[in-house]
Design a protein around this motif. Structure first.
Motif, PDB file in Angstrom:
ATOM      1  N   THR A 298       0.830  -1.209   0.000  1.00  0.00           N
ATOM      2  CA  THR A 298       0.000   0.000   0.000  1.00  0.00           C
ATOM      3  C   THR A 298       0.864   1.258   0.000  1.00  0.00           C
ATOM      4  O   THR A 298       0.900   2.008  -0.963  1.00  0.00           O
ATOM      5  CB  THR A 298      -0.972   0.017   1.201  1.00  0.00           C
ATOM      6  N   LYS A 299       1.650   1.455   1.076  1.00  0.00           N
ATOM      7  CA  LYS A 299       2.432   2.692   1.194  1.00  0.00           C
ATOM      8  C   LYS A 299       3.550   2.791   0.162  1.00  0.00           C
ATOM      9  O   LYS A 299       3.938   3.881  -0.240  1.00  0.00           O
ATOM     10  CB  LYS A 299       3.051   2.786   2.596  1.00  0.00           C
ATOM     11  N   LEU A 300       4.134   1.643  -0.207  1.00  0.00           N
ATOM     12  CA  LEU A 300       5.299   1.701  -1.094  1.00  0.00           C
ATOM     13  C   LEU A 300       4.921   1.403  -2.543  1.00  0.00           C
ATOM     14  O   LEU A 300       5.753   0.994  -3.331  1.00  0.00           O
ATOM     15  CB  LEU A 300       6.395   0.755  -0.610  1.00  0.00           C
ATOM     16  N   ASN A 301       3.673   1.595  -2.867  1.00  0.00           N
ATOM     17  CA  ASN A 301       3.232   1.387  -4.237  1.00  0.00           C
ATOM     18  C   ASN A 301       2.723   2.721  -4.778  1.00  0.00           C
ATOM     19  O   ASN A 301       1.763   3.270  -4.263  1.00  0.00           O
ATOM     20  CB  ASN A 301       2.119   0.344  -4.261  1.00  0.00           C
TER      21      ASN A 301
ATOM     22  N   TYR B 214       4.004   5.697  -4.525  1.00  0.00           N
ATOM     23  CA  TYR B 214       4.137   6.801  -3.580  1.00  0.00           C
ATOM     24  C   TYR B 214       4.581   8.060  -4.324  1.00  0.00           C
ATOM     25  O   TYR B 214       5.198   7.994  -5.379  1.00  0.00           O
ATOM     26  CB  TYR B 214       5.144   6.458  -2.480  1.00  0.00           C
ATOM     27  N   ARG B 215       4.265   9.227  -3.739  1.00  0.00           N
ATOM     28  CA  ARG B 215       4.731  10.479  -4.336  1.00  0.00           C
ATOM     29  C   ARG B 215       6.077  10.837  -3.742  1.00  0.00           C
ATOM     30  O   ARG B 215       6.424  10.372  -2.654  1.00  0.00           O
ATOM     31  CB  ARG B 215       3.706  11.588  -4.060  1.00  0.00           C
TER      32      ARG B 215
ATOM     33  N   ASP C 186       6.246  11.875  -0.195  1.00  0.00           N
ATOM     34  CA  ASP C 186       5.943  10.881   0.851  1.00  0.00           C
ATOM     35  C   ASP C 186       7.197  10.186   1.373  1.00  0.00           C
ATOM     36  O   ASP C 186       7.189   9.601   2.454  1.00  0.00           O
ATOM     37  CB  ASP C 186       5.007   9.795   0.305  1.00  0.00           C
ATOM     38  N   ILE C 187       8.266  10.248   0.571  1.00  0.00           N
ATOM     39  CA  ILE C 187       9.455   9.449   0.885  1.00  0.00           C
ATOM     40  C   ILE C 187      10.000   9.738   2.276  1.00  0.00           C
ATOM     41  O   ILE C 187      10.318   8.836   3.036  1.00  0.00           O
ATOM     42  CB  ILE C 187      10.550   9.668  -0.194  1.00  0.00           C
TER      43      ILE C 187
ATOM     44  N   ILE D  11       7.882   8.130   4.944  1.00  0.00           N
ATOM     45  CA  ILE D  11       8.097   6.677   4.957  1.00  0.00           C
ATOM     46  C   ILE D  11       9.388   6.342   5.696  1.00  0.00           C
ATOM     47  O   ILE D  11       9.417   5.500   6.596  1.00  0.00           O
ATOM     48  CB  ILE D  11       8.159   6.133   3.505  1.00  0.00           C
TER      49      ILE D  11
END
Lengths: 173, 166
Positions: free
Chosen positions: A79-82, A84-85, A88-89, A92
């Protein structure tokens, strides 16, 4: 991306014959056409299936608690690592860094499926980090370096250079 | 080879080394008054780090002494560090600070696998009475310590011989 990850996972698990996958939809969700039964859809579903096929159930966690932790991180990965903008890095990395402060592996003291899958996904992010950023997210960097040297995991991915000693004064402790 | 272990002062690092190499080296461990390691009639060792060095060299495939000359030197460094810096109480916090910095970017002290360095530093902390109370302030050492403590050989040795239980 997912197909490459599954092929790396197959090699890590030493599965004899590689599976054939197709992708579905514009998000390119992987699908495994299974001989016996309905097709399996989705990275995590197929990955868990491969682990069982390789008879390595401990990779999914060996207690109720660690099984739940493995599932949590598998879900996080897709979810989070698919898609991502860029902005967002930082979030994360910050979250992950805090989480890994007191852990060697994602599920605690044991290597599980969550570690290689997260490693495959986060590789492009870590590859882009400057030396100073790698030290800023020191727990992520340490975990990443450990996993990329873990026997049989790295495969097609280029190694990321990680300094083993700190060179910047620790301002963020 | 016969290994007699002092019950009042068990040589934890040597016991850990024996536990790690037991698949490749035949060692029988007995309890006694003093620590003694009989290699032959002429040769015996009495101190924990000599015994563990010998055991590590007897099983080179396990890599307990590191994978190359650089790593061997690092292992020697940590053997000395644990004997000199982690036993004497006054500057333990300083030593732990240094250890914490090193462990921030490492899972194991030397290379990417377990070595004598980990065994000896773990053993020194395990038998240090100050460590449990100081441990909380050094998060990287703490993580590394509890990771090792969860591994089978460490549980075996810890349960049987360590008086300083956490």
């Amino acid at each position: 991306m997912a197909l490459r990850e599954l092929s790396s996972l197959e090699k890590y698990l030493r599965l004899k014959k590689p599976n054939k996958y197709i992708t579905q939809g514009d998000k390119k969700v992987p699908v495994l056409q299974h001989n016996s039964g309905s097709p399996l859809v989705g990275l995590v579903t197929i990955a868990c299936h491969l682990v069982k096929e390789a008879k390595r159930p401990e990779l999914l966690g060996d207690s109720a608690e660690s099984r739940a932790m493995v599932q949590q991180w598998l879900e996080y990965t897709v979810t989070k690592l698919n898609g991502y903008r860029k902005e967002d890095i930082k979030t994360i990395l910050k979250d992950l860094n805090l989480y890994l402060q007191d852990k060697v592996y994602l599920a605690g003291n044991q290597f599980t499926l969550a570690d290689p899958l997260m490693y495959f996904r986060i590789h492009p992010i870590i590859l882009d980090l400057a030396v100073q950023e790698k030290e800023q997210y020191v727990n992520v960097t340490r975990w990443f370096d450990h996993i990329q040297h873990y026997p049989g995991v790295r495969h097609h991915l280029p190694p990321v250079v990680v300094l083993r000693n700190r060179i910047y004064p620790s301002t963020h402790h | 080879m016969n290994f007699t272990v002092s019950i009042s002062n068990p040589p934890l690092v040597a016991l850990l080394a024996a536990e790690h190499v037991k698949g490749s080296v035949q060692v029988s461990v007995a309890e006694g008054k003093e620590t003694q390691f009989h290699v032959s009639d002429e040769i015996q060792f009495n101190d924990a780090s000599s015994i563990s060095r010998y055991l590590a060299r007897m099983a080179p495939a396990l890599g307990l002494y590191g994978a190359n000359i650089m790593e061997q030197t690092e292992v020697d460094h940590w053997l000395e560090f644990s004997a000199q810096r982690l036993c004497c109480q006054p500057d333990l916090a300083v030593a732990l600070g240094e250890l914490d910095k090193v462990l921030s970017l490492r899972t194991y002290l030397v290379g990417h696998a377990i070595t004598l360095a980990d065994l000896s530093v773990w053993a020194a902390l395990k038998s240090n009475k100050e460590w449990p109370s100081l441990g909380k302030s050094f998060s990287h050492v703490n993580r590394w310590f509890s990771f090792l403590s969860s591994q089978v050989p460490f549980i075996a040795v810890g349960n049987k011989y360590a008086s300083n239980k956490l």
